[in-house]
Design an enzyme around this catalytic site. Structure first.
Site, short mmCIF file in Angstrom:
data_model
loop_
_atom_site.label_atom_id
_atom_site.label_comp_id
_atom_site.label_asym_id
_atom_site.label_seq_id
_atom_site.Cartn_x
_atom_site.Cartn_y
_atom_site.Cartn_z
N HIS A 6 0.83 -1.21 0.00
CA HIS A 6 0.00 0.00 0.00
C HIS A 6 0.87 1.26 0.00
O HIS A 6 2.02 1.23 -0.46
CB HIS A 6 -1.00 -0.05 1.16
CG HIS A 6 -1.72 -1.35 1.25
ND1 HIS A 6 -2.66 -1.74 0.33
CD2 HIS A 6 -1.59 -2.38 2.13
CE1 HIS A 6 -3.09 -2.95 0.63
NE2 HIS A 6 -2.46 -3.36 1.72
N GLU A 43 -1.68 0.16 8.13
CA GLU A 43 -0.87 -0.91 7.56
C GLU A 43 0.26 -0.35 6.71
O GLU A 43 1.39 -0.84 6.76
CB GLU A 43 -1.75 -1.84 6.71
CG GLU A 43 -0.97 -2.97 6.05
CD GLU A 43 -1.80 -3.78 5.08
OE1 GLU A 43 -1.26 -4.73 4.50
OE2 GLU A 43 -3.00 -3.46 4.89
N HIS A 98 3.16 -7.06 4.25
CA HIS A 98 1.81 -6.60 4.57
C HIS A 98 1.46 -6.96 6.01
O HIS A 98 2.22 -7.65 6.71
CB HIS A 98 0.78 -7.26 3.65
CG HIS A 98 0.77 -6.72 2.26
ND1 HIS A 98 -0.18 -5.82 1.82
CD2 HIS A 98 1.61 -6.95 1.21
CE1 HIS A 98 0.08 -5.51 0.55
NE2 HIS A 98 1.15 -6.19 0.16
N GLU A 180 2.00 -11.70 5.38
CA GLU A 180 1.06 -10.97 6.24
C GLU A 180 1.57 -11.16 7.67
O GLU A 180 1.43 -12.22 8.25
CB GLU A 180 -0.36 -11.53 6.09
CG GLU A 180 -0.99 -11.35 4.72
CD GLU A 180 -1.63 -9.98 4.51
OE1 GLU A 180 -1.41 -9.09 5.37
OE2 GLU A 180 -2.32 -9.81 3.50
#
Length: 226
Positions: A6, A43, A98, A180
């Site tokens: 992101h 995040e 992430h 993640e």
């Protein structure tokens, strides 16, 4: 190549990040805003911080490290460009970093490897096996460094998934994985993800996993002998 997931200012560019791009098998949004903890820690802030920490560790070990973005872009890059950056750098390994946004009761981390597929512009047949080795090596070293449990809400509790729906993996021609690091919506994981000391341990686990993969050495205690 490190790919901080992101972008901290994606939320200011919704039109741009909602644009559809090709991911080989179909089309998906350029990017998303990502998730955040209940306290508002984004995040995108986590991924950028940890990626910079990993870069520092790997650079000190003699590696050349490329980031897809370093807080120097207004949004994105789009998922197809993220893959292209690693490809054009001829990276020996690529990793997207992430943190998840699962239901609050769910906890743990998991690593994703690309599915072996040949569809449209996606052809991961050559990288599927080394990418799976990268993913399992990262999984072991991340667990060793952080003590974070394998995700209890997917992948059968093994902390590992193989997927064919992520553009950053589908379009890669170099070994690549996707981690993640925890669930930002879970209170225990959020306490860790927002702790700078824990983020340094996370960075060490990632750096050790990448180093072990590049050196062809054994996995950590979660997957074999060190």
């Amino acid at each position: 190549m490190l790919d901080p997931g992101h972008n901290p200012t994606n939320y200011l560019h919704t039109k741009e990040i909602n644009r559809l791009v090709g991911i080989g098998t179909n089309r998906k949004a350029c990017d998303t805003t990502g998730t955040e903890t209940d306290s508002g820690y984004a995040e995108a802030s986590y991924t950028l911080d940890v990626s910079r920490r990993v870069r520092a560790l790997l650079t000190a070990r003699g590696a050349k490290v490329v980031l897809t973005q370093d807080g120097d872009r207004p949004y994105g890059p789009c998922v197809d460009e993220r893959a292209r950056i690693g490809n054009q750098a001829h990276a020996d390994a690529a990793l997207s970093i992430h943190a998840d946004g699962a239901p609050a009761a769910d906890r743990g981390f998991h690593v994703i490897a690309p599915k072996s597929l040949h569809a449209g512009a996606a052809d991961t047949r050559a990288i599927a096996a080394p990418s799976l080795r990268l993913a399992t090596t990262l999984r072991a070293h991340f667990k060793d460094a952080t003590g974070e449990p394998f995700a209890d809400y997917l992948g059968g509790g093994k902390g590992l998934m193989v997927r064919g729906d992520l553009g950053g993996l589908n379009l890669s021609i170099v070994p690549k994985a996707f981690i993640e690091c925890g669930n930002m919506r879970n209170s225990q994981d959020a306490a860790e993800l927002t702790d700078p000391k824990w983020r340094q341990r996370a960075a060490l686990g990632i750096a050790d996993g990448l180093t072990a993969f590049l050196e062809g050495s054994s996995q950590g205690s979660a997957g074999g002998k060190r």
